[in-house]
Write an enzyme that holds these catalytic residues in place. Structure first.
Site, PDB file in Angstrom:
ATOM      1  N   CYS A   1      26.215  52.199 -35.811  1.00 33.93           N
ATOM      2  CA  CYS A   1      26.197  51.711 -34.431  1.00 33.93           C
ATOM      3  C   CYS A   1      25.000  52.344 -33.715  1.00 33.93           C
ATOM      4  O   CYS A   1      25.149  53.084 -32.746  1.00 33.93           O
ATOM      5  CB  CYS A   1      27.509  52.025 -33.718  1.00 33.93           C
ATOM      6  SG  CYS A   1      27.978  53.764 -33.715  1.00 33.93           S
TER       7      CYS A   1
ATOM      8  N   LYS B   1      38.459  49.953 -38.817  1.00 31.57           N
ATOM      9  CA  LYS B   1      38.012  49.283 -40.035  1.00 31.57           C
ATOM     10  C   LYS B   1      39.049  49.425 -41.144  1.00 31.57           C
ATOM     11  O   LYS B   1      39.231  48.502 -41.952  1.00 31.57           O
ATOM     12  CB  LYS B   1      36.649  49.832 -40.458  1.00 31.57           C
ATOM     13  CG  LYS B   1      35.564  49.563 -39.420  1.00 31.57           C
ATOM     14  CD  LYS B   1      34.238  50.214 -39.794  1.00 31.57           C
ATOM     15  CE  LYS B   1      33.180  49.952 -38.722  1.00 31.57           C
ATOM     16  NZ  LYS B   1      33.476  50.634 -37.443  1.00 31.57           N
TER      17      LYS B   1
ATOM     18  N   ALA C   1      38.014  57.368 -39.657  1.00 36.32           N
ATOM     19  CA  ALA C   1      38.695  57.537 -38.369  1.00 36.32           C
ATOM     20  C   ALA C   1      37.835  56.989 -37.219  1.00 36.32           C
ATOM     21  O   ALA C   1      36.611  57.014 -37.304  1.00 36.32           O
ATOM     22  CB  ALA C   1      38.996  59.019 -38.144  1.00 36.32           C
TER      23      ALA C   1
END
Length: 419
Positions: A353, A243, A239
Site C-alpha cells: 500500500c 485478506k 494481521a
C-alpha cells in the site's frame, strides 16, 4: 495535569498537542501514539476529538504553517510549542467548526509566558483578517516533489484532492449478496461502499459476520489469487486479517502468519465473528518456514504505507526516503525467502500500500531478475474494475481512482507464477 481553572475541553486539546508532537517530532504513527497521548481522557468522545484535531492538522499542515508564518515577524521554529498550539487552535476554527473563542481559550492554558501572548496575538490577527484554508490541501513539499518525479503532476493534484476529506467505508461481503437492509454502492462482486462517517458496529450483518471493513484497493490482492477450493495458501504479514478472511471465504486452506501477537489476536476475533477458519502462526517470516510447499502465497509486505495517506495522513510527515529504501530492501528479502515455499505452477501475489515505485515496481523487477524459475502472471483488465487500469500486466492503483465516488487507497500489485 489538568487544572480546575482550565476551560472545559482543555484536556482534549492537551492530548492533541501531545499526539501531534509524537507524530511530528518523535516520528511515531498516529494510531500507535494515541493511547499514551490521551491517557488523561476518560471519555471516548474526548479521545475521538483529540484524534480528529491531529488528523485534520496533518492533512492541512503546510497551509496552517503558511498562515502562521504570514502573521509573525520571523518564522517560528518547526518544533516551537507556540507553533504547535497555533496549529491546534487554527485547525479547529478553520476546519472543524469550533467557535474561535473556544478554539483559542482551550489552547492558551497549554502555553505560558511569552509564547502564550504570541499565540493569542497571532490567532487574533488571523481571525481578524478572515483567513481560510484552501479547499484542496497543499501536500508536504518533499512528498509532492517525490510523487511529481514518479507519477507526474496529475497524480500529485489527485492526491491533494484526496487529502481534502476522510475516505468513505468499503465493505467486503462474505457472501454474494449484501444482508437485507444494508445499502450502498457496489463497484464489483462482494463489495459495498458506505458513506463516510457511517458507524459500522450497529449495521445489519456485523454481529453475524456477513462482512468486514476493507478498502477496495486492499481487497484486490486476495481477489487476484482466484478460487480456493482444494488449494492451500499462505497469507504472510496477515494481521489484522482482511485478506485472510477473503482467502478463507474463497475456499482456501489458509495459514496466516504475522510477527505481532496483538495484531493476531484481532485477526482471531475477526475470524470468530465471521465464522471463517485459518491456522494462525505467530512468527517472523524471515525465520519461519512451512512444513510443505503451498499452492498460493499472498505477501502484502510491510511498507511505507504512503498509499493510505487519506486514512493515515501522518505517513506523509513521518516517512523519509531513507526509510523507504530500507523498507524496499526488506520486501526484496521477503520475496526471496517466501518464493521457495511455492509449488511449481503455484501463484504468488505481492502487494504494497505504497506510492513509492522503489517498493512496488522496482522490487517486483528485482525479484523476477533474480528468480528465473518465476514469471509474471499478467493481471487481466477484466479481473479488476475499470477505474483500476492495468499496465504491463501489473496493477498500480494511483490517486484518482474512483475520484468522483470517494476515491481508493493507492496500491501496487504484481502476480507471479512458479514455472
Amino acid at each position: 495535569m489538568v487544572s480546575d481553572k482550565d476551560p472545559i475541553g482543555t484536556a482534549s486539546r492537551r492530548a492533541a498537542m501531545r499526539l501531534l508532537d509524537a507524530v511530528l517530532r518523535k516520528g511515531l504513527p498516529l494510531e500507535a501514539a494515541l493511547d499514551t497521548a490521551a491517557r488523561d481522557l476518560e471519555r471516548s468522545d474526548d479521545r475521538g476529538f483529540a484524534h480528529a484535531i491531529v488528523a485534520e492538522t496533518l492533512r492541512r499542515l503546510a497551509d496552517l504553517d503558511a498562515l502562521i508564518d504570514s502573521a509573525t515577524k520571523k518564522p517560528l521554529p518547526g518544533d516551537a510549542k507556540a507553533r504547535f498550539a497555533l496549529r491546534v487552535a487554527l485547525v479547529q476554527a478553520l476546519a472543524l467548526d469550533t467557535p474561535p473563542h473556544a478554539a483559542i481559550s482551550t489552547v492558551l492554558p497549554l502555553v505560558e509566558g511569552g509564547p502564550r501572548r504570541l499565540v493569542h496575538g497571532v490567532f487574533g490577527t488571523l481571525m481578524r483578517r478572515g483567513v481560510s484554508l484552501p479547499e484542496i490541501p497543499t501536500l508536504p513539499g518533499g512528498v509532492a516533489h517525490r510523487w511529481q518525479q514518479a507519477w507526474g503532476g496529475l497524480v500529485v493534484e489527485a492526491a491533494a484532492k484526496a487529502m481534502a476529506v476522510p475516505p468513505p467505508i468499503d465493505l467486503v461481503l462474505a457472501g454474494d449478496e449484501a444482508p437485507e437492509g444494508l445499502e450502498g454502492v457496489s463497484f464489483m462482486p462482494r463489495h459495498l461502499r458506505l458513506e463516510r462517517g457511517t458507524a459500522v458496529a450497529g449495521l445489519t450483518g456485523y454481529g453475524s459476520g456477513d462482512w468486514w471493513v476493507q478498502d477496495i484497493s486492499a481487497s484486490m490482492p486476495a481477489r487476484l489469487l482466484g478460487e480456493g477450493r482444494g488449494r492451500t495458501a499462505l497469507d504472510l504479514c496477515a494481521a489484522p486479517g482482511g485478506k485472510t478472511m477473503q482467502l478463507a471465504s474463497a475456499g482456501f486452506d489458509v495459514t496466516a502468519l504475522d510477527a505481532s501477537q496483538s495484531r493476531l489476536a484481532r485477526l482471531s476475533e475477526n475470524l470468530e465473528r465471521t465464522k471463517l477458519s485459518a491456522r494462525i502462526v505467530a512468527a517472523d517470516l524471515m525465520k519461519w518456514r512451512p512444513d510443505a510447499p503451498v499452492d498460493a502465497i499472498l505477501l502484502d509486505a510491510p511498507c511505507s504505507a504512503t498509499g493510505i495517506f487519506r486514512r493515515h495522513p501522518d505517513v506523509l510527515h513521518r516517512v523519509r526516503p531513507r526509510a523507504i529504501a530500507e523498507l524496499a530492501e526488506g520486501q526484496k528479502a521477503m520475496l526471496a525467502r517466501a518464493a521457495d515455499w511455492l509449488k511449481p505452477g503455484g501463484t504468488f501475489v505481492y502487494s504494497v500500500c505504497s506510492l513509492e515505485p522503489e517498493e512496488g515496481e522496482a522490487a517486483a523487477d528485482a525479484f523476477l531478475a533474480a528468480r528465473p524459475d518465476f514469471r509474471l502472471d499478467p493481471i487481466r483488465p477484466e479481473e479488476v474494475p475499470d477505474e483500476m487500469p492495468v499496465k504491463s500486466g501489473v496493477l498500480r492503483i494511483l490517486p484518482g481512482a474512483f475520484a468522483d465516488q470517494g476515491g481508493a487507497d493507492a496500491f501496487f500489485i504484481a502476480r507471479f507464477t512458479r514455472k
